[in-house]
Scaffold this motif. Structure first.
Motif, PDB file in Angstrom:
ATOM      1  N   GLY A  12       0.831  -1.202   0.000  1.00  0.00           N
ATOM      2  CA  GLY A  12       0.000   0.000   0.000  1.00  0.00           C
ATOM      3  C   GLY A  12       0.860   1.245   0.000  1.00  0.00           C
ATOM      4  O   GLY A  12       1.943   1.265   0.595  1.00  0.00           O
ATOM      5  N   GLU A  14       0.778   5.255   1.004  1.00  0.00           N
ATOM      6  CA  GLU A  14       0.041   6.324   1.671  1.00  0.00           C
ATOM      7  C   GLU A  14       0.357   7.632   0.958  1.00  0.00           C
ATOM      8  O   GLU A  14       1.515   8.055   0.909  1.00  0.00           O
ATOM      9  CB  GLU A  14       0.481   6.389   3.138  1.00  0.00           C
ATOM     10  CG  GLU A  14      -0.290   7.395   3.947  1.00  0.00           C
ATOM     11  CD  GLU A  14       0.125   7.400   5.417  1.00  0.00           C
ATOM     12  OE1 GLU A  14       0.085   8.476   6.021  1.00  0.00           O
ATOM     13  OE2 GLU A  14       0.510   6.330   5.942  1.00  0.00           O
ATOM     14  N   PHE A  22      -5.945   5.644   5.132  1.00  0.00           N
ATOM     15  CA  PHE A  22      -4.970   4.643   4.713  1.00  0.00           C
ATOM     16  C   PHE A  22      -4.898   3.439   5.648  1.00  0.00           C
ATOM     17  O   PHE A  22      -4.981   2.288   5.230  1.00  0.00           O
ATOM     18  CB  PHE A  22      -3.584   5.274   4.550  1.00  0.00           C
ATOM     19  CG  PHE A  22      -2.549   4.297   4.071  1.00  0.00           C
ATOM     20  CD1 PHE A  22      -2.586   3.820   2.774  1.00  0.00           C
ATOM     21  CD2 PHE A  22      -1.551   3.828   4.915  1.00  0.00           C
ATOM     22  CE1 PHE A  22      -1.654   2.902   2.319  1.00  0.00           C
ATOM     23  CE2 PHE A  22      -0.612   2.908   4.475  1.00  0.00           C
ATOM     24  CZ  PHE A  22      -0.662   2.454   3.170  1.00  0.00           C
ATOM     25  N   GLU A  23      -4.778   3.735   6.950  1.00  0.00           N
ATOM     26  CA  GLU A  23      -4.578   2.635   7.891  1.00  0.00           C
ATOM     27  C   GLU A  23      -5.785   1.688   7.912  1.00  0.00           C
ATOM     28  O   GLU A  23      -5.643   0.463   7.855  1.00  0.00           O
ATOM     29  CB  GLU A  23      -4.344   3.203   9.288  1.00  0.00           C
ATOM     30  CG  GLU A  23      -3.491   2.313  10.145  1.00  0.00           C
ATOM     31  CD  GLU A  23      -3.080   3.038  11.422  1.00  0.00           C
ATOM     32  OE1 GLU A  23      -3.326   2.469  12.496  1.00  0.00           O
ATOM     33  OE2 GLU A  23      -2.549   4.161  11.330  1.00  0.00           O
ATOM     34  N   MET A  26      -5.848  -0.461   4.798  1.00  0.00           N
ATOM     35  CA  MET A  26      -4.878  -1.572   4.805  1.00  0.00           C
ATOM     36  C   MET A  26      -5.383  -2.710   5.705  1.00  0.00           C
ATOM     37  O   MET A  26      -5.218  -3.881   5.404  1.00  0.00           O
ATOM     38  CB  MET A  26      -3.497  -1.106   5.302  1.00  0.00           C
ATOM     39  CG  MET A  26      -2.673  -0.343   4.285  1.00  0.00           C
ATOM     40  SD  MET A  26      -2.354  -1.217   2.715  1.00  0.00           S
ATOM     41  CE  MET A  26      -1.121  -2.432   3.207  1.00  0.00           C
ATOM     42  N   SER A  43       3.318  -6.904   5.185  1.00  0.00           N
ATOM     43  CA  SER A  43       2.656  -5.726   4.607  1.00  0.00           C
ATOM     44  C   SER A  43       3.713  -4.680   4.314  1.00  0.00           C
ATOM     45  O   SER A  43       4.395  -4.209   5.224  1.00  0.00           O
ATOM     46  CB  SER A  43       1.659  -5.130   5.596  1.00  0.00           C
ATOM     47  OG  SER A  43       0.452  -5.829   5.526  1.00  0.00           O
ATOM     48  N   THR A  45       4.488  -0.976   3.179  1.00  0.00           N
ATOM     49  CA  THR A  45       3.835   0.318   2.935  1.00  0.00           C
ATOM     50  C   THR A  45       4.888   1.382   2.672  1.00  0.00           C
ATOM     51  O   THR A  45       6.037   1.266   3.090  1.00  0.00           O
ATOM     52  CB  THR A  45       2.973   0.764   4.131  1.00  0.00           C
ATOM     53  OG1 THR A  45       3.796   0.827   5.291  1.00  0.00           O
ATOM     54  CG2 THR A  45       1.823  -0.195   4.368  1.00  0.00           C
ATOM     55  N   LYS A  47       5.276   5.890   2.050  1.00  0.00           N
ATOM     56  CA  LYS A  47       4.658   7.221   1.985  1.00  0.00           C
ATOM     57  C   LYS A  47       5.210   7.955   0.782  1.00  0.00           C
ATOM     58  O   LYS A  47       6.426   8.078   0.633  1.00  0.00           O
ATOM     59  CB  LYS A  47       4.984   8.019   3.243  1.00  0.00           C
ATOM     60  CG  LYS A  47       4.138   7.676   4.432  1.00  0.00           C
ATOM     61  CD  LYS A  47       4.346   8.683   5.556  1.00  0.00           C
ATOM     62  CE  LYS A  47       3.372   8.407   6.684  1.00  0.00           C
ATOM     63  NZ  LYS A  47       3.882   8.423   8.006  1.00  0.00           N
ATOM     64  N   ASN A  80      -3.073  -2.453  -2.728  1.00  0.00           N
ATOM     65  CA  ASN A  80      -4.268  -1.810  -2.193  1.00  0.00           C
ATOM     66  C   ASN A  80      -4.774  -0.712  -3.122  1.00  0.00           C
ATOM     67  O   ASN A  80      -5.530   0.155  -2.716  1.00  0.00           O
ATOM     68  CB  ASN A  80      -3.962  -1.215  -0.808  1.00  0.00           C
ATOM     69  CG  ASN A  80      -5.239  -0.939  -0.027  1.00  0.00           C
ATOM     70  OD1 ASN A  80      -6.285  -1.482  -0.335  1.00  0.00           O
ATOM     71  ND2 ASN A  80      -5.160  -0.077   0.962  1.00  0.00           N
TER      72      ASN A  80
END
Length: 413
Positions: A12, A14, A22-23, A26, A43, A45, A47, A80
């Protein structure tokens, strides 16, 4: 025997556009993966101001993803974000395993859950439409996919045979759906022309709609703590304590960023809701993202032209929160726990009060030899009182009935 769960890496990004959700999103992706029988091993992630137009995540992260897939022996990578056909192709070339996005994952769960012929056809249609532009470069990976998440439904061999085959299939499914929905339309009109009061259940996925349906009708539908447990609209009869019979229809759960393909695919399921006299919007009062969930459902209801139908919001799962701290945001509402018997009473009372607002009051006499008419009144209207008056030899009845039903037409005469 359970098949071994596929190992999944979630990815994912952000961005400035999605950081508030976002959170939660996910977390939801993880639940969706679990529902699709996958095991999340990692996971990843990142930014970024916005997603990378080529590979969604930046170069460095893409290299990290390749290593992670290797280290965890992952079978599949799930993004995502909705991937363009080009992004999908580039990422597959880099990681060498199956890559799908949130939309495909949701479609996949829908494929697992659909029971009715129409539900299955609609899922398949949405899947084929989604796959058509994504057939580029799928050949190599498809030949060694061997099924699993993201490939349920149409199956691989069909995909490998050319696009023309898929286009023909799409046309055939659309034709078949037309027939099925014409049939549904006929049975819906039959219900509408009847004097039955119809209630629809709507809400975010996993808010407890099926539990409430079971509570009120003892229907025994599938109600598991899973996303999208109900896909096919189910209509059940519910007899109120005074004897009135109403129908309750359960619909598919909504979810944030529900792919537009799916909203189209489930039009007919949701169209069921358009003919309703009252909607119960079920909200999980204990959900962390409750406000987000409410907003998602309200927006979707507006998209589906349901805003003219009266709504009673049912805040469910009151047993999982501190009621003193609970602040409702949608009105009118009621706070209950569908798991308790008290919940059933409170909900029934609230629905009955709401119905009285929507129905038309009546008061007239029924000759004592027309017992049949009296029992019909009990079944199809909210009969509040009946008193037998000996002098006139009639039953004096009072209650509420649907506007322009035969009871109110009786009065106008």
């Amino acid at each position: 025997m359970d098949k071994i769960a596929e190992k999944v890496i979630l990815v994912g990004v952000e961005t400035e556009g999605n950081y508030t959700r976002f959170e939660g999103s996910m977390k939801e992706l993880k639940n969706l993966t679990k529902t699709a029988q996958g095991e999340v091993v990692f996971s990843l992630t990142q930014k970024r101001p916005r997603i990378d137009s080529q590979t969604v995540i930046g170069k460095g992260k893409a290299e990290e993803l390749v290593q992670l897939v290797d280290a965890y022996e992952a079978d599949i990578v799930i993004f995502n974000h909705e991937l363009t056909p080009r992004q999908n192709q580039l990422i597959v070339e880099a990681v060498g395993v199956k890559v799908i996005d949130r939309v495909q994952l949701i479609l996949d769960i829908f494929a697992m859950r659909a029971r009715s012929k129409e539900g299955k056809l609609q899922v398949e249609l949405a899947q084929l439409n989604y796959l058509l532009p994504r057939l580029v470069g799928q050949g190599k990976q498809l030949s060694r996919l061997g099924g699993g998440i993201g490939t349920r439904g149409p199956g691989e061999t069909k995909l490998e045979s050319d696009r023309r085959h898929i286009r023909d299939k799409i046309i055939a499914i659309k034709r078949e759906l037309k027939e099925v929905s014409a049939h549904r339309e006929r049975s819906r009109q039959k219900r509408q022309s009847s004097d039955l009061f119809q209630i629809g259940l709507l809400g975010y996925t996993n808010a407890g709609k099926s539990t409430i349906l079971n509570l009120l009708t003892t229907a025994g539908t599938y109600s598991e703590d899973q996303l999208f447990a109900t896909l096919d609209p189910l209509t059940k009869k519910w007899q109120l304590p005074q004897g009135m019979i109403v129908t309750l229809t359960d619909t598919v759960g909504f979810i944030q960023d529900l792919p537009t393909q799916l909203i189209e695919a489930f039009q007919s399921t949701l169209e069921e809701s358009r003919g309703m006299d009252l909607l119960l919007h079920v909200v999980d009062a204990s959900a962390e993202d409750r406000l987000q969930h409410e907003q998602t459902v309200v927006d979707l209801m507006n998209d589906l032209d349901l805003e003219q139908i009266p709504v009673l919001t049912v805040y469910n799962k009151s047993d999982q929160i501190d009621e003193a701290d609970f602040v409702p945001t949608l009105f009118p509402n009621i706070l209950v726990s569908a798991k308790s018997t008290l919940g059933k009473e409170e909900l029934t009372k609230a629905v009955r009060e709401k119905m009285m607002e929507l129905l038309v009051p009546y008061e007239f006499d029924i000759p004592s030899n027309q017992g049949q008419q009296l029992s019909e009144l009990k079944r199809y209207t909210l009969l509040l009182s009946e008193t037998f008056e000996e002098e006139e030899n009639v039953y004096h009845v009072k209650g509420f009935a649907k506007n322009n039903s035969k009871w109110t037409r009786e009065l106008e005469k």
